[in-house]
Design a protein around this motif. Structure first.
Motif, PDB file in Angstrom:
ATOM      1  N   LEU A  58       0.832  -1.191   0.000  1.00 23.03           N
ATOM      2  CA  LEU A  58       0.000   0.000   0.000  1.00 23.03           C
ATOM      3  C   LEU A  58       0.874   1.250   0.000  1.00 23.03           C
ATOM      4  O   LEU A  58       2.000   1.223   0.519  1.00 23.03           O
ATOM      5  CB  LEU A  58      -0.938  -0.027   1.204  1.00 23.03           C
ATOM      6  N   PRO A  59       0.382   2.338  -0.574  1.00 24.61           N
ATOM      7  CA  PRO A  59       1.214   3.543  -0.718  1.00 24.61           C
ATOM      8  C   PRO A  59       1.807   4.065   0.598  1.00 24.61           C
ATOM      9  O   PRO A  59       2.903   4.620   0.599  1.00 24.61           O
ATOM     10  CB  PRO A  59       0.252   4.577  -1.311  1.00 24.61           C
ATOM     11  N   TYR A  60       1.113   3.879   1.689  1.00 27.38           N
ATOM     12  CA  TYR A  60       1.594   4.406   2.967  1.00 27.38           C
ATOM     13  C   TYR A  60       2.526   3.432   3.702  1.00 27.38           C
ATOM     14  O   TYR A  60       3.130   3.786   4.706  1.00 27.38           O
ATOM     15  CB  TYR A  60       0.416   4.763   3.883  1.00 27.38           C
ATOM     16  N   GLN A  61       2.656   2.211   3.207  1.00 25.75           N
ATOM     17  CA  GLN A  61       3.483   1.221   3.885  1.00 25.75           C
ATOM     18  C   GLN A  61       4.961   1.399   3.555  1.00 25.75           C
ATOM     19  O   GLN A  61       5.335   1.576   2.400  1.00 25.75           O
ATOM     20  CB  GLN A  61       3.084  -0.203   3.475  1.00 25.75           C
ATOM     21  N   THR A  62       5.774   1.327   4.605  1.00 18.40           N
ATOM     22  CA  THR A  62       7.220   1.313   4.389  1.00 18.40           C
ATOM     23  C   THR A  62       7.626  -0.083   3.934  1.00 18.40           C
ATOM     24  O   THR A  62       6.838  -1.033   3.999  1.00 18.40           O
ATOM     25  CB  THR A  62       7.976   1.651   5.686  1.00 18.40           C
ATOM     26  N   ILE A  63       8.850  -0.200   3.504  1.00 20.73           N
ATOM     27  CA  ILE A  63       9.375  -1.503   3.111  1.00 20.73           C
ATOM     28  C   ILE A  63       9.258  -2.478   4.279  1.00 20.73           C
ATOM     29  O   ILE A  63       8.835  -3.616   4.117  1.00 20.73           O
ATOM     30  CB  ILE A  63      10.835  -1.370   2.630  1.00 20.73           C
ATOM     31  N   ARG A  64       9.601  -2.023   5.457  1.00 15.88           N
ATOM     32  CA  ARG A  64       9.565  -2.876   6.655  1.00 15.88           C
ATOM     33  C   ARG A  64       8.132  -3.249   7.022  1.00 15.88           C
ATOM     34  O   ARG A  64       7.849  -4.388   7.368  1.00 15.88           O
ATOM     35  CB  ARG A  64      10.250  -2.158   7.822  1.00 15.88           C
ATOM     36  N   PRO A  78       9.858 -15.544   8.322  1.00 17.82           N
ATOM     37  CA  PRO A  78      10.589 -14.325   8.713  1.00 17.82           C
ATOM     38  C   PRO A  78      12.098 -14.447   8.455  1.00 17.82           C
ATOM     39  O   PRO A  78      12.745 -13.458   8.138  1.00 17.82           O
ATOM     40  CB  PRO A  78      10.284 -14.159  10.194  1.00 17.82           C
ATOM     41  N   GLU A  79      12.632 -15.656   8.554  1.00 16.95           N
ATOM     42  CA  GLU A  79      14.068 -15.840   8.320  1.00 16.95           C
ATOM     43  C   GLU A  79      14.451 -15.629   6.862  1.00 16.95           C
ATOM     44  O   GLU A  79      15.632 -15.462   6.546  1.00 16.95           O
ATOM     45  CB  GLU A  79      14.557 -17.203   8.819  1.00 16.95           C
ATOM     46  N   ASN A  80      13.467 -15.609   5.965  1.00 17.76           N
ATOM     47  CA  ASN A  80      13.726 -15.277   4.561  1.00 17.76           C
ATOM     48  C   ASN A  80      13.417 -13.813   4.267  1.00 17.76           C
ATOM     49  O   ASN A  80      14.155 -13.149   3.539  1.00 17.76           O
ATOM     50  CB  ASN A  80      12.890 -16.159   3.618  1.00 17.76           C
ATOM     51  N   VAL A  81      12.328 -13.315   4.821  1.00 21.25           N
ATOM     52  CA  VAL A  81      11.870 -11.955   4.507  1.00 21.25           C
ATOM     53  C   VAL A  81      12.738 -10.891   5.161  1.00 21.25           C
ATOM     54  O   VAL A  81      13.202  -9.960   4.485  1.00 21.25           O
ATOM     55  CB  VAL A  81      10.389 -11.766   4.919  1.00 21.25           C
ATOM     56  N   TYR A  82      12.959 -10.987   6.459  1.00 17.40           N
ATOM     57  CA  TYR A  82      13.621  -9.894   7.180  1.00 17.40           C
ATOM     58  C   TYR A  82      15.069  -9.650   6.764  1.00 17.40           C
ATOM     59  O   TYR A  82      15.471  -8.488   6.600  1.00 17.40           O
ATOM     60  CB  TYR A  82      13.477 -10.067   8.689  1.00 17.40           C
ATOM     61  N   PRO A  83      15.893 -10.668   6.548  1.00 13.20           N
ATOM     62  CA  PRO A  83      17.256 -10.384   6.069  1.00 13.20           C
ATOM     63  C   PRO A  83      17.257  -9.703   4.693  1.00 13.20           C
ATOM     64  O   PRO A  83      18.063  -8.796   4.446  1.00 13.20           O
ATOM     65  CB  PRO A  83      17.924 -11.753   6.008  1.00 13.20           C
ATOM     66  N   PHE A  84      16.352 -10.133   3.810  1.00 16.46           N
ATOM     67  CA  PHE A  84      16.249  -9.520   2.482  1.00 16.46           C
ATOM     68  C   PHE A  84      15.878  -8.048   2.606  1.00 16.46           C
ATOM     69  O   PHE A  84      16.529  -7.178   2.021  1.00 16.46           O
ATOM     70  CB  PHE A  84      15.217 -10.278   1.642  1.00 16.46           C
ATOM     71  N   VAL A  85      14.850  -7.769   3.376  1.00 20.21           N
ATOM     72  CA  VAL A  85      14.379  -6.388   3.531  1.00 20.21           C
ATOM     73  C   VAL A  85      15.439  -5.525   4.217  1.00 20.21           C
ATOM     74  O   VAL A  85      15.666  -4.388   3.807  1.00 20.21           O
ATOM     75  CB  VAL A  85      13.035  -6.366   4.295  1.00 20.21           C
ATOM     76  N   SER A  86      16.114  -6.071   5.210  1.00 18.42           N
ATOM     77  CA  SER A  86      17.174  -5.320   5.886  1.00 18.42           C
ATOM     78  C   SER A  86      18.299  -4.962   4.924  1.00 18.42           C
ATOM     79  O   SER A  86      18.811  -3.844   4.939  1.00 18.42           O
ATOM     80  CB  SER A  86      17.747  -6.120   7.060  1.00 18.42           C
TER      81      SER A  86
END
Length: 126
Positions: A58-64, A78-86
């Motif tokens: 959504l437009p107001y959502q940050t990457i995190r 989460p062990e796949n998503v969070y390292p990628f996003v970080s």
């Protein structure tokens, strides 16, 4: 077979052409736009989520915030998503151009997510 060992993936009623996206990614890298290439990898992830789960960022959502949504609502690991996003956040907002190692690790993190989402391995040779 090139960059991707398969054809266009049919994901949730729409065609997700990873080969075309990888070609665009290579163009960004070859033209020396490494930071834009990392941002583009993140956009590929967003497109994949939107295509498979019909859950756009959504437009107001940050990457995190979007990552948290993907973990909580779509049951992504989460062990796949969070390292990628970080990694993406540190490169996009860190003020330093990524080197080859940064780029390769981002590709590997994305490949893990791609496999989790599609059940298909992704091989990106740059």
């Amino acid at each position: 077979m090139g960059l991707f060992g398969g054809k266009k993936k049919k994901i949730s009623g729409s065609t997700f052409d990873i080969r075309k996206k990888i070609q665009n990614l290579k163009i960004l890298i070859e033209s020396g736009r490494s930071k834009e290439a990392i941002a583009y990898i993140y956009l590929i992830y967003n497109d994949l989520i939107k295509s498979k789960y019909n859950k756009p960022r959504l437009p107001y959502q940050t990457i995190r915030e979007y990552a948290i949504t993907c973990v909580n609502e779509l049951n992504q690991k989460p062990e796949n998503v969070y390292p990628f996003v970080s990694k993406v956040e540190s490169i996009i907002y860190g003020g330093i151009d990524p080197d080859k190692e940064d780029f390769q690790s981002t590709i590997q993190l994305f490949s893990n997510l791609y496999h989790e989402i599609t059940g298909t391995s992704l091989s990106i040779n740059l």
